[in-house]
Write an enzyme that holds these catalytic residues in place. Structure first.
Site, mmCIF file in Angstrom:
data_model
loop_
_atom_site.group_PDB
_atom_site.id
_atom_site.type_symbol
_atom_site.label_atom_id
_atom_site.label_comp_id
_atom_site.label_asym_id
_atom_site.label_seq_id
_atom_site.Cartn_x
_atom_site.Cartn_y
_atom_site.Cartn_z
ATOM 1 N N GLU A 1 14.394 2.680 18.725
ATOM 2 C CA GLU A 1 13.575 3.876 18.934
ATOM 3 C C GLU A 1 12.683 3.810 20.169
ATOM 4 O O GLU A 1 12.285 4.846 20.708
ATOM 5 C CB GLU A 1 12.711 4.159 17.701
ATOM 6 C CG GLU A 1 11.596 3.145 17.463
ATOM 7 C CD GLU A 1 10.728 3.510 16.269
ATOM 8 O OE1 GLU A 1 11.269 3.732 15.186
ATOM 9 O OE2 GLU A 1 9.489 3.553 16.439
ATOM 10 N N ASP B 1 12.684 7.586 9.477
ATOM 11 C CA ASP B 1 11.589 7.945 10.383
ATOM 12 C C ASP B 1 11.492 6.896 11.487
ATOM 13 O O ASP B 1 10.664 7.018 12.385
ATOM 14 C CB ASP B 1 10.278 8.002 9.580
ATOM 15 C CG ASP B 1 9.108 8.497 10.417
ATOM 16 O OD1 ASP B 1 9.246 9.571 11.036
ATOM 17 O OD2 ASP B 1 8.061 7.822 10.461
ATOM 18 N N HIS C 1 9.429 8.810 14.002
ATOM 19 C CA HIS C 1 8.251 7.981 13.695
ATOM 20 C C HIS C 1 6.990 8.838 13.569
ATOM 21 O O HIS C 1 5.990 8.598 14.251
ATOM 22 C CB HIS C 1 8.062 6.900 14.756
ATOM 23 C CG HIS C 1 7.436 5.650 14.194
ATOM 24 N ND1 HIS C 1 7.888 4.394 14.499
ATOM 25 C CD2 HIS C 1 6.401 5.463 13.333
ATOM 26 C CE1 HIS C 1 7.153 3.501 13.848
ATOM 27 N NE2 HIS C 1 6.245 4.126 13.143
ATOM 28 N N PRO D 1 7.494 -5.010 5.586
ATOM 29 C CA PRO D 1 7.411 -5.246 7.033
ATOM 30 C C PRO D 1 8.713 -5.811 7.589
ATOM 31 O O PRO D 1 9.503 -6.402 6.842
ATOM 32 C CB PRO D 1 6.280 -6.269 7.164
ATOM 33 C CG PRO D 1 6.161 -6.914 5.826
ATOM 34 C CD PRO D 1 6.687 -5.962 4.810
ATOM 35 N N ASP E 1 9.956 -7.092 -4.677
ATOM 36 C CA ASP E 1 8.865 -7.588 -3.832
ATOM 37 C C ASP E 1 8.563 -8.995 -4.332
ATOM 38 O O ASP E 1 8.518 -9.211 -5.554
ATOM 39 C CB ASP E 1 7.628 -6.665 -3.978
ATOM 40 C CG ASP E 1 6.553 -6.961 -2.931
ATOM 41 O OD1 ASP E 1 6.173 -8.139 -2.784
ATOM 42 O OD2 ASP E 1 6.094 -6.014 -2.274
ATOM 43 N N LYS F 1 0.825 -1.222 0.000
ATOM 44 C CA LYS F 1 0.000 0.000 0.000
ATOM 45 C C LYS F 1 0.857 1.269 0.000
ATOM 46 O O LYS F 1 0.613 2.196 -0.772
ATOM 47 C CB LYS F 1 -0.925 -0.021 1.228
ATOM 48 C CG LYS F 1 -1.988 -1.119 1.153
ATOM 49 C CD LYS F 1 -2.875 -1.141 2.354
ATOM 50 C CE LYS F 1 -2.265 -1.774 3.572
ATOM 51 N NZ LYS F 1 -1.906 -3.189 3.465
ATOM 52 N N ILE F 2 1.878 1.299 0.852
ATOM 53 C CA ILE F 2 2.689 2.524 0.960
ATOM 54 C C ILE F 2 3.668 2.624 -0.213
ATOM 55 O O ILE F 2 3.774 3.672 -0.853
ATOM 56 C CB ILE F 2 3.427 2.558 2.315
ATOM 57 C CG1 ILE F 2 2.403 2.613 3.456
ATOM 58 C CG2 ILE F 2 4.377 3.758 2.394
ATOM 59 C CD1 ILE F 2 2.973 2.388 4.847
ATOM 60 N N THR G 1 11.336 4.443 6.120
ATOM 61 C CA THR G 1 10.199 4.890 6.936
ATOM 62 C C THR G 1 9.369 3.682 7.372
ATOM 63 O O THR G 1 8.213 3.836 7.748
ATOM 64 C CB THR G 1 9.296 5.884 6.150
ATOM 65 O OG1 THR G 1 8.835 5.241 4.966
ATOM 66 C CG2 THR G 1 10.026 7.166 5.794
ATOM 67 N N SER G 2 9.979 2.470 7.314
ATOM 68 C CA SER G 2 9.189 1.272 7.642
ATOM 69 C C SER G 2 9.420 0.779 9.068
ATOM 70 O O SER G 2 8.583 1.010 9.938
ATOM 71 C CB SER G 2 9.477 0.163 6.640
ATOM 72 O OG SER G 2 8.754 0.408 5.463
ATOM 73 N N ARG G 3 10.531 0.132 9.302
ATOM 74 C CA ARG G 3 10.864 -0.308 10.660
ATOM 75 C C ARG G 3 12.388 -0.272 10.798
ATOM 76 O O ARG G 3 13.112 -0.686 9.886
ATOM 77 C CB ARG G 3 10.364 -1.738 10.932
ATOM 78 C CG ARG G 3 8.863 -1.831 11.207
ATOM 79 C CD ARG G 3 8.441 -1.173 12.516
ATOM 80 N NE ARG G 3 7.001 -1.240 12.751
ATOM 81 C CZ ARG G 3 6.115 -0.323 12.374
ATOM 82 N NH1 ARG G 3 6.515 0.747 11.725
ATOM 83 N NH2 ARG G 3 4.838 -0.466 12.654
HETATM 84 P P1 NAI Z 1 1.780 -3.833 2.877
HETATM 85 O O1 NAI Z 1 1.546 -5.123 3.573
HETATM 86 O O2 NAI Z 1 0.659 -3.229 2.082
HETATM 87 O O3 NAI Z 1 3.035 -3.981 1.891
HETATM 88 C C1 NAI Z 1 4.237 -4.584 2.263
HETATM 89 C C2 NAI Z 1 4.860 -5.176 1.008
HETATM 90 O O4 NAI Z 1 6.147 -5.672 1.369
HETATM 91 C C3 NAI Z 1 4.070 -6.336 0.404
HETATM 92 O O5 NAI Z 1 3.839 -6.100 -0.955
HETATM 93 C C4 NAI Z 1 4.968 -7.540 0.632
HETATM 94 O O6 NAI Z 1 4.862 -8.516 -0.394
HETATM 95 C C5 NAI Z 1 6.349 -6.887 0.651
HETATM 96 N N1 NAI Z 1 7.367 -7.691 1.300
HETATM 97 C C6 NAI Z 1 7.250 -8.497 2.390
HETATM 98 N N2 NAI Z 1 8.439 -9.058 2.685
HETATM 99 C C7 NAI Z 1 9.319 -8.594 1.753
HETATM 100 C C8 NAI Z 1 10.702 -8.818 1.517
HETATM 101 N N3 NAI Z 1 11.419 -9.608 2.329
HETATM 102 N N4 NAI Z 1 11.296 -8.185 0.480
HETATM 103 C C9 NAI Z 1 10.564 -7.362 -0.321
HETATM 104 N N5 NAI Z 1 9.253 -7.111 -0.144
HETATM 105 C C10 NAI Z 1 8.637 -7.721 0.876
HETATM 106 O O7 NAI Z 1 2.311 -2.818 3.985
HETATM 107 P P2 NAI Z 1 2.267 -1.232 3.949
HETATM 108 O O8 NAI Z 1 0.984 -0.745 4.492
HETATM 109 O O9 NAI Z 1 2.703 -0.765 2.622
HETATM 110 O O10 NAI Z 1 3.371 -0.897 5.061
HETATM 111 C C11 NAI Z 1 4.747 -1.179 4.856
HETATM 112 C C12 NAI Z 1 5.482 -0.950 6.171
HETATM 113 O O11 NAI Z 1 5.452 0.438 6.506
HETATM 114 C C13 NAI Z 1 4.808 -1.625 7.395
HETATM 115 O O12 NAI Z 1 5.212 -2.950 7.531
HETATM 116 C C14 NAI Z 1 5.298 -0.780 8.534
HETATM 117 O O13 NAI Z 1 6.477 -1.363 9.037
HETATM 118 C C15 NAI Z 1 5.633 0.563 7.898
HETATM 119 N N6 NAI Z 1 4.814 1.665 8.407
HETATM 120 C C16 NAI Z 1 5.447 2.780 8.904
HETATM 121 C C17 NAI Z 1 4.719 3.844 9.400
HETATM 122 C C18 NAI Z 1 5.374 5.085 9.918
HETATM 123 O O14 NAI Z 1 4.692 5.943 10.523
HETATM 124 N N7 NAI Z 1 6.664 5.290 9.725
HETATM 125 C C19 NAI Z 1 3.244 3.772 9.439
HETATM 126 C C20 NAI Z 1 2.688 2.588 8.839
HETATM 127 C C21 NAI Z 1 3.458 1.571 8.366
#
Ligand code: NAI
Length: 335
Positions: free
Chosen positions: A262, A257, A294, A205, A172, A152-153, A231-233
């Site tokens: 953290e 971020d 964050h 993730p 991905d 999504k992001i 900006t993920s983890r």
């Molecule tokens: P999502 O589940 O929609 O997309 C994650 C994508 O990563 C999926 O397409 C998945 O197939 C792919 N993926 C999984 N393992 C992988 C790997 N080893 N190598 C490559 N791709 C891989 O998740 P979304 O909503 O896009 O969020 C992504 C991350 O953003 C979350 O897991 C979270 O950690 C982080 N996040 C950070 C925020 C912030 O405020 N900084 C807020 C919300 C989310």
């Protein structure tokens, strides 16, 4: 139903109070830890944020004091021991999507801030120093951006960068055909992405497999002067290796971020404390590093959605309704 809400921040209180009117909220500023878990006594449900501790022992403590449901106010759930929750019969639900645009826009803001040295420029101007030396950036148009994780992001980031005229590489395990058709995204392996990208942005993730995806080996593959954005983890990046990369100039700029350690720092005012974390202290000495604590999610729209989905999750659980936001342990084991 009484709900104990841990890690309640000032910025979210009004959104929670407005959205969750069917339940009695016990808003606590304290984080959920082994020591604070007993504060949930009397609540069937508990709500937690990204830096709360929902490891096995904490979940056991929650179970002892009568908690049966955990409502995460986040999309990520790497801080929850789902296996133990499953074992204890504690149901867990998350907010899978609140505003991917909020995180994507903040990601691009960090890219632009680093590239055009906005923080340095702003500070200079405030100091009546109007010189431009040392502020040279690069055109985003025509540059190659490697997006790791096109969910999504990542998809939103791609849409924005396509508008800038960037060439997009992606890594991905699941290819998104729409991204290929609409934005000419090329899916490649991680090595190729590292070798060819001017900017690398992480949107996947944190799992056992993805921990330290950015490490000495992957950094070695990257272009000289690459920009890396996370900006993920925090745990996706080995920060010590990144510091080495910054010292040699291999990494030209680094924007985050999120940070692996953290939980001890972010979301709190430590301005009166002595910083104990030597890794982030070193990171902060680089002019070409931009750190936010964050806050990528921090928009009115996202906070409204987080509160609304948390309310929905609580109602579903209380009314024994099926909830697509519920996390099932078996699902997590799928690739
Ligand atoms: P999502 O589940 O929609 O997309 C994650 C994508 O990563 C999926 O397409 C998945 O197939 C792919 N993926 C999984 N393992 C992988 C790997 N080893 N190598 C490559 N791709 C891989 O998740 P979304 O909503 O896009 O969020 C992504 C991350 O953003 C979350 O897991 C979270 O950690 C982080 N996040 C950070 C925020 C912030 O405020 N900084 C807020 C919300 C989310």
């Amino acid at each position: 139903m009484k709900v104990t809400v841990f890690s309640t921040h000032k910025f979210e209180r009004e959104f929670l109070n407005l959205a969750i009117q069917d339940h009695q909220l016990h808003l606590l500023e304290t984080k959920l830890t082994l020591d604070t878990a007993s504060l949930a006594a009397g609540s069937e449900a508990v709500s937690i944020f990204v830096n709360d501790d929902a490891s096995g022992p904490v979940l056991q403590k929650l179970k002892e004091v009568g908690v049966k449901f955990l409502a995460l106010r986040s999309a990520g759930y790497n801080h929850v021991d789902l296996q133990e929750a499953n074992h204890l019969g504690i149901k867990v639900a998350r907010v899978p999507e609140y505003s991917p645009a909020a995180i994507a826009e903040h990601t691009v803001a960090i890219m632009l801030g680093l590239n055009r040295k906005l923080i340095k420029a702003h500070n200079r101007v405030r100091d009546l120093n109007f010189s431009l030396d040392g502020l040279v950036g690069f055109d985003m148009e025509g540059k190659t951006v490697g997006v790791i994780g096109t969910g999504k992001i990542g998809s939103k980031v791609i849409r924005i960068l396509h508008g800038f005229g960037c060439r997009i590489l992606a890594f991905d395990p699941y290819e998104n055909k729409d991204l290929k058709n609409q934005y000419q995204v090329q899916y490649v392996d991680l090595d190729t992405l590292c070798k060819e990208s001017d900017i690398i942005s992480l949107h996947l993730p944190l799992t056992k497999e993805s921990k330290y995806l950015i490490n000495e080996g992957s950094i070695l593959q990257m272009k000289q002067g690459v920009m890396v954005i996370n900006t993920s983890r925090g745990g996706l990046v080995n920060t010590v290796d990144v510091i080495q990369g910054l010292k040699t100039g291999k990494i030209g700029s680094f924007g985050i971020d999120v940070y692996e350690e953290e939980a001890e720092l972010f979301f709190e005012d430590h301005s009166e404390d002595i910083l104990q974390d030597d890794v982030i202290a070193r990171l902060m000495t680089f002019q070409n590093v931009l750190i936010t604590s964050h806050q990528a999610f921090l928009t009115k729209e996202a906070l409204t959605q987080i509160a609304a989905t948390t309310s929905y999750n609580l109602n579903c659980w209380e009314n024994l309704e099926n909830n697509p936001n519920e996390l099932v342990f078996e699902e997590v084991k799928k690739p």
